[in-house]
Enzyme design. Structure first.
Site, PDB file in Angstrom:
ATOM      1  N   ASP A  55     -58.051  12.748 -95.060  1.00  0.00           N
ATOM      2  CA  ASP A  55     -57.039  13.425 -95.865  1.00  0.00           C
ATOM      3  C   ASP A  55     -55.982  13.981 -94.907  1.00  0.00           C
ATOM      4  O   ASP A  55     -56.330  14.665 -93.933  1.00  0.00           O
ATOM      5  CB  ASP A  55     -57.745  14.565 -96.626  1.00  0.00           C
ATOM      6  CG  ASP A  55     -56.845  15.262 -97.613  1.00  0.00           C
ATOM      7  OD1 ASP A  55     -55.603  15.132 -97.507  1.00  0.00           O
ATOM      8  OD2 ASP A  55     -57.392  15.958 -98.481  1.00  0.00           O
ATOM      9  N   PHE A  75     -47.217   6.136 -92.771  1.00  0.00           N
ATOM     10  CA  PHE A  75     -46.896   5.618 -94.109  1.00  0.00           C
ATOM     11  C   PHE A  75     -47.747   6.301 -95.178  1.00  0.00           C
ATOM     12  O   PHE A  75     -47.758   5.880 -96.328  1.00  0.00           O
ATOM     13  CB  PHE A  75     -47.084   4.088 -94.146  1.00  0.00           C
ATOM     14  CG  PHE A  75     -45.879   3.360 -93.584  1.00  0.00           C
ATOM     15  CD1 PHE A  75     -45.583   3.420 -92.231  1.00  0.00           C
ATOM     16  CD2 PHE A  75     -45.039   2.637 -94.414  1.00  0.00           C
ATOM     17  CE1 PHE A  75     -44.453   2.788 -91.714  1.00  0.00           C
ATOM     18  CE2 PHE A  75     -43.917   1.994 -93.913  1.00  0.00           C
ATOM     19  CZ  PHE A  75     -43.622   2.071 -92.562  1.00  0.00           C
ATOM     20  N   GLY A  77     -49.253   9.661 -97.531  1.00  0.00           N
ATOM     21  CA  GLY A  77     -48.661  10.719 -98.355  1.00  0.00           C
ATOM     22  C   GLY A  77     -48.208  10.198 -99.698  1.00  0.00           C
ATOM     23  O   GLY A  77     -48.388   9.024-100.027  1.00  0.00           O
ATOM     24  N   SER A  79     -45.856   8.730-102.354  1.00  0.00           N
ATOM     25  CA  SER A  79     -44.764   7.768-102.124  1.00  0.00           C
ATOM     26  C   SER A  79     -43.849   7.616-103.336  1.00  0.00           C
ATOM     27  O   SER A  79     -43.000   6.725-103.349  1.00  0.00           O
ATOM     28  CB  SER A  79     -45.354   6.407-101.751  1.00  0.00           C
ATOM     29  OG  SER A  79     -46.100   5.908-102.841  1.00  0.00           O
ATOM     30  N   ASN A 115     -34.833   6.484 -98.987  1.00  0.00           N
ATOM     31  CA  ASN A 115     -33.459   6.691 -99.486  1.00  0.00           C
ATOM     32  C   ASN A 115     -33.394   7.914-100.402  1.00  0.00           C
ATOM     33  O   ASN A 115     -32.310   8.460-100.606  1.00  0.00           O
ATOM     34  CB  ASN A 115     -32.968   5.430-100.193  1.00  0.00           C
ATOM     35  CG  ASN A 115     -33.619   5.203-101.546  1.00  0.00           C
ATOM     36  OD1 ASN A 115     -33.130   5.660-102.571  1.00  0.00           O
ATOM     37  ND2 ASN A 115     -34.755   4.509-101.570  1.00  0.00           N
ATOM     38  N   TYR A 143     -40.049  14.643-103.962  1.00  0.00           N
ATOM     39  CA  TYR A 143     -40.448  13.578-103.016  1.00  0.00           C
ATOM     40  C   TYR A 143     -39.343  13.369-101.968  1.00  0.00           C
ATOM     41  O   TYR A 143     -39.606  13.381-100.759  1.00  0.00           O
ATOM     42  CB  TYR A 143     -40.736  12.305-103.818  1.00  0.00           C
ATOM     43  CG  TYR A 143     -40.798  11.041-103.009  1.00  0.00           C
ATOM     44  CD1 TYR A 143     -41.824  10.817-102.110  1.00  0.00           C
ATOM     45  CD2 TYR A 143     -39.811  10.057-103.155  1.00  0.00           C
ATOM     46  CE1 TYR A 143     -41.879   9.641-101.362  1.00  0.00           C
ATOM     47  CE2 TYR A 143     -39.856   8.876-102.427  1.00  0.00           C
ATOM     48  CZ  TYR A 143     -40.889   8.677-101.528  1.00  0.00           C
ATOM     49  OH  TYR A 143     -40.928   7.527-100.794  1.00  0.00           O
ATOM     50  N   LYS A 147     -39.103  14.025 -97.789  1.00  0.00           N
ATOM     51  CA  LYS A 147     -38.680  13.049 -96.770  1.00  0.00           C
ATOM     52  C   LYS A 147     -37.590  13.640 -95.880  1.00  0.00           C
ATOM     53  O   LYS A 147     -37.557  13.394 -94.667  1.00  0.00           O
ATOM     54  CB  LYS A 147     -38.214  11.755 -97.440  1.00  0.00           C
ATOM     55  CG  LYS A 147     -39.323  11.011 -98.177  1.00  0.00           C
ATOM     56  CD  LYS A 147     -40.451  10.599 -97.245  1.00  0.00           C
ATOM     57  CE  LYS A 147     -41.506   9.762 -97.927  1.00  0.00           C
ATOM     58  NZ  LYS A 147     -42.604   9.384 -97.021  1.00  0.00           N
ATOM     59  N   SER A 172     -35.867  -0.151-100.975  1.00  0.00           N
ATOM     60  CA  SER A 172     -36.854  -0.592-101.976  1.00  0.00           C
ATOM     61  C   SER A 172     -37.647  -1.732-101.346  1.00  0.00           C
ATOM     62  O   SER A 172     -37.167  -2.868-101.298  1.00  0.00           O
ATOM     63  CB  SER A 172     -36.147  -1.091-103.235  1.00  0.00           C
ATOM     64  OG  SER A 172     -35.224  -0.135-103.700  1.00  0.00           O
TER      65      SER A 172
END
Ligand code: 15L
Length: 281
Positions: A55, A75, A77, A79, A115, A143, A147, A172
């Protein structure tokens, strides 16, 4: 430049869609990977790889996983957009654990940013300037905010501790684009793999930010730090134009801003009319 990192590489989020692609392709290229995720790894373990369930909120487990690694491909967490409390644990506290592990190991962090950290910038019209990577953060939800925080964490750890980090502002990343917006934002899996390899193998990076989309003529994005890692995308969403140009939502918020549907989620201002020079700030 050598093709194989001198030390093992830790890949978090290994059981997710992008993690699975990276695990498969980087292992096939001869890399030694340490894989981790909160969910079980669904594929056969690639050669030389080890998988440990952990975790991101467990700082000791993350320190252990990173031992001896020269780079962390982060990568893991949340998303997608989620309520604040669901984002905060993995993406805020978890990110701190990743950076503390990188500091201890003198490892480079390659961060899957998004993005959505800048999603409330308007899409450029025909002939208008594209957005450069040093633009202001304009997150389009919790989210995207996480980032932006992740990129700033990289800024802090480089300035204060010399921890190098490459922040990939992913558009994407799917097997193929599926709507008109993705003619601008699509990143092919092959371009993603080459991007991650370049980010790990580059001799020096400092703190840098890269627009992670394929060579799409319709891209929203301009200058970034890609020359530091010697990466250029090779694929393009343009062959999908005829099929996807009409795949729009009809929502003025979704279609006006770069973050698309994430901008429209829970939006509580008045909807802009298409002809209104609507300026939120
Ligand atoms: C992201 O950051 C998400 O992880 C992904 O699921 C897509 O929504 C993508 O952005 C996008 O903007 O298309």
């Amino acid at each position: 430049m050598p093709d194989i990192p001198a030390k093992p590489v830790l890949l978090t989020g290994a059981s997710g869609a992008l993690g699975r692609v990276l695990a498969r392709e980087l292992a096939a290229a001869g890399w030694t990977l340490r894989l981790t995720d909160i969910a079980p790894f669904p594929d056969p373990l690639p050669p030389r790889a080890r998988f440990v369930r952990a975790d991101l909120e467990d700082g000791v487990a993350i320190l252990r996983q990173a031992e001896g690694c020269g780079a962390i491909l982060h990568f893991g967490g949340t998303s997608v957009e989620q309520p604040f409390e669901a984002v905060a644990g993995p993406n805020l506290r978890g990110l701190y654990h990743i950076y503390e592990a990188a500091r201890r190991e003198r490892a480079r962090v390659v961060f899957a940013s998004s993005n959505h950290a800048i999603g409330f910038h308007e899409r450029p019209g025909e002939g208008e300037a594209r957005l450069d990577a040093d633009c202001a953060f304009r997150p389009d939800g919790y989210y995207g905010l996480s980032k932006a925080y992740g990129e700033l964490m990289g800024r802090l750890y480089w300035d204060k501790h010399g921890v190098e980090n490459v922040n990939l502002r992913i558009g994407s990343c799917f097997p193929r684009p599926s709507n008109a917006r993705m003619l601008a934002t699509w990143l092919s899996y092959a371009d993603l793999v080459r991007l991650c390899a370049a980010a790990v193998m580059a001799p020096r990076t400092g703190h840098c930010v890269i627009w992670a989309c394929s060579a799409n003529p319709a891209s929203f994005w301009g200058r970034d730090h890609r020359e530091r890692i010697g990466w250029q995308p090779r694929d393009s969403a343009e062959p999908f134009r005829a099929e996807l140009a009409g795949a729009v939502s009809g929502d003025p918020v979704e279609e006006r801003y770069q973050g698309g549907s994430y901008c429209a989620m829970e939006y509580s201002r008045d909807r802009p009319s298409p002809r209104d020079p609507f300026a939120p700030d």
